[in-house]
Design an enzyme around this catalytic site. Structure first.
Site, PDB file in Angstrom:
ATOM      1  N   GLU A  43       0.826  -1.212   0.000  1.00 28.93           N
ATOM      2  CA  GLU A  43       0.000   0.000   0.000  1.00 28.93           C
ATOM      3  C   GLU A  43       0.860   1.262   0.000  1.00 28.93           C
ATOM      4  O   GLU A  43       0.504   2.249  -0.636  1.00 28.93           O
ATOM      5  CB  GLU A  43      -0.981   0.004   1.174  1.00 28.93           C
ATOM      6  CG  GLU A  43      -2.074  -1.058   1.077  1.00 28.93           C
ATOM      7  CD  GLU A  43      -2.895  -0.972  -0.205  1.00 28.93           C
ATOM      8  OE1 GLU A  43      -3.088   0.140  -0.725  1.00 28.93           O
ATOM      9  OE2 GLU A  43      -3.335  -2.032  -0.695  1.00 28.93           O
ATOM     10  N   THR A  49       1.998   5.187  -7.398  1.00 25.78           N
ATOM     11  CA  THR A  49       2.607   4.490  -8.533  1.00 25.78           C
ATOM     12  C   THR A  49       1.660   3.379  -8.978  1.00 25.78           C
ATOM     13  O   THR A  49       0.853   2.904  -8.199  1.00 25.78           O
ATOM     14  CB  THR A  49       3.962   3.892  -8.091  1.00 25.78           C
ATOM     15  OG1 THR A  49       4.621   4.865  -7.308  1.00 25.78           O
ATOM     16  CG2 THR A  49       4.835   3.544  -9.255  1.00 25.78           C
ATOM     17  N   TYR A 126      -6.307   6.909   3.473  1.00 26.17           N
ATOM     18  CA  TYR A 126      -6.526   5.839   2.496  1.00 26.17           C
ATOM     19  C   TYR A 126      -5.758   4.577   2.898  1.00 26.17           C
ATOM     20  O   TYR A 126      -6.315   3.476   2.933  1.00 26.17           O
ATOM     21  CB  TYR A 126      -6.073   6.295   1.092  1.00 26.17           C
ATOM     22  CG  TYR A 126      -6.154   5.172   0.092  1.00 26.17           C
ATOM     23  CD1 TYR A 126      -7.339   4.892  -0.558  1.00 26.17           C
ATOM     24  CD2 TYR A 126      -5.048   4.362  -0.185  1.00 26.17           C
ATOM     25  CE1 TYR A 126      -7.444   3.834  -1.446  1.00 26.17           C
ATOM     26  CE2 TYR A 126      -5.132   3.303  -1.068  1.00 26.17           C
ATOM     27  CZ  TYR A 126      -6.336   3.051  -1.703  1.00 26.17           C
ATOM     28  OH  TYR A 126      -6.425   2.006  -2.573  1.00 26.17           O
ATOM     29  N   ASP A 144     -10.410   5.647  -3.076  1.00 25.62           N
ATOM     30  CA  ASP A 144      -9.463   6.402  -3.908  1.00 25.62           C
ATOM     31  C   ASP A 144     -10.223   6.895  -5.144  1.00 25.62           C
ATOM     32  O   ASP A 144     -11.454   6.801  -5.199  1.00 25.62           O
ATOM     33  CB  ASP A 144      -8.254   5.533  -4.279  1.00 25.62           C
ATOM     34  CG  ASP A 144      -8.640   4.363  -5.182  1.00 25.62           C
ATOM     35  OD1 ASP A 144      -9.856   4.188  -5.452  1.00 25.62           O
ATOM     36  OD2 ASP A 144      -7.740   3.636  -5.620  1.00 25.62           O
ATOM     37  N   CYS A 196     -14.824  -0.302 -14.957  1.00 22.10           N
ATOM     38  CA  CYS A 196     -15.418   1.035 -14.779  1.00 22.10           C
ATOM     39  C   CYS A 196     -14.306   2.079 -14.936  1.00 22.10           C
ATOM     40  O   CYS A 196     -14.000   2.843 -14.031  1.00 22.10           O
ATOM     41  CB  CYS A 196     -16.088   1.125 -13.410  1.00 22.10           C
ATOM     42  SG  CYS A 196     -17.236   2.506 -13.258  1.00 22.10           S
TER      43      CYS A 196
END
Ligand code: ADE
Length: 347
Positions: A43, A49, A126, A144, A196
């Site tokens: 994470e 990146t 996050y 996110d 999506c």
């Protein structure tokens, strides 16, 4: 408003079924209970990146530092060198700091709750939610840009970003299941990455199209809306390649700020607007020769264009690296571009 609980359950179930069939197999994802060290490492690396860029770094780090104690014991300089190419050095430094806190103060155990994770260096909202959900099965909501996009479409939210953020967070939370919150988070990440997508979403293959208000109304290509973003400014700078007996003058950037503590070639400050006079920043008062073209690099907050000047000579007291060792020395990407450009023009 979010729809009723029964419908949410159905929607989440459909998403998890899809994830079981189509979810990406990534090195930090394991079927059994996940290793919090691996989840945390991935994470942190994924903060800015792409997955493709992270995989080789993740594998290298796991080989060199198989657990939080080995990472904590490794010298910071070595960790930063291995981090080079992953973006901001502050993140590499925080990684090492966090590993030390976990290894030394927390008996090698990452905390399980979002609030506790948030107190550790390099872990923002996050990442705290992602670790809590993925490593510890906590019903934390991981949001996110991908998740925001999926929610904006599922619920046809007309409010533009960034104003819609808290609404989109609440919608994602309303769907978070108690039983598989980590899989739910990764399912949304994968759906956002593969189906999506920002442009041309693949609605015919979406497991959620039957629940999607944007799809029903044909709005998928227009959502999420965004306030017009301020364009990134362009900064300019001049970089000096001073060579003496096959060695090149280098220096270290200040600890604080952009690329803090990283190696660089001497340069003028990077400024917006008119190109500046470089003479007062040159390491030596000699005849400098320009390398043709500019090196371009984009940081989060600005574009950078660098002009390269080369020259021969010596200054006392500087740090010098052998020319053929520069590309392996752990410079940030922008400097590797400069080095590669000079080496290219010489060959
Ligand atoms: N981006 C951030 N965290 C991720 C994860 N666990 N899997 C895929 N992409 C991600």
């Amino acid at each position: 408003m979010a729809r009723d609980k029964g419908n949410n359950k159905k929607l989440t179930g459909r998403l998890l079924d899809w994830f079981d069939r189509e979810g990406r197999s990534l090195p930090w994802r394991t079927k059994a209970r996940r290793d919090p060290y691996k989840v945390w490492l991935a994470e942190i690396m994924l903060q800015q990146t792409t997955v493709m860029a992270v995989i080789p770094y993740f594998e290298k780090f796991l080989e060199l530092y198989p657990n939080v104690k080995t990472l904590a014991r490794a010298p910071l300089e070595e960790v930063l060198k291995n981090w080079a190419g992953l973006g901001y050095y502050a993140r590499g430094r925080n990684l090492h700091k966090c590993a030390n806190i976990v290894a030394n103060d927390l008996a090698g155990q990452f905390p399980e709750k979002e609030e506790q994770l948030l107190t550790l260096p390099g872990i923002g909202p996050y990442t705290a939610a992602a670790i809590a959900a993925l490593a510890f099965g906590q019903p934390a909501t991981v949001v996110d840009g991908n998740v925001e996009r999926v929610m904006a479409r599922l619920f046809a939210v007309p409010v533009p970003l960034p104003g819609a953020k808290s609404r989109l967070h609440d919608l994602a939370a309303s769907l978070t299941p108690d039983d598989r919150p980590g899989d739910y988070a990764e399912a949304l990440m994968d759906l956002g990455a593969a189906v999506c997508t920002p442009n041309a979403p693949d609605c015919p293959h979406c497991p959620l199209s039957g629940f999607c208000r944007a799809f029903k109304q044909g709005l998928q290509d227009t959502l999420p809306r965004r306030d017009k973003r301020k364009a990134r400014p362009t900064r300019h700078g001049v970089v000096f390649w001073l060579e003496d007996k096959g060695r090149v003058l280098v220096r270290r950037r200040p600890e604080k700020g952009l690329l803090g503590g990283m190696l660089e070639l001497p340069s003028t400050p990077w400024r917006e607007g008119q190109k500046q006079s470089f003479h007062s920043h040159a390491p030596l008062d000699i005849q400098w020769t320009p390398v043709s073209g500019e090196v371009r690099h984009t940081f989060t907050h600005f574009h950078l264009r660098l002009t390269i000047l080369t020259g021969q000579g010596h200054v006392k007291g500087g740090s010098w690296l052998k020319k053929d060792q520069l590309l392996a020395a752990g410079f940030p990407t922008v400097m590797n571009k400069v080095i590669a450009r000079v080496l290219e023009t010489r060959s």
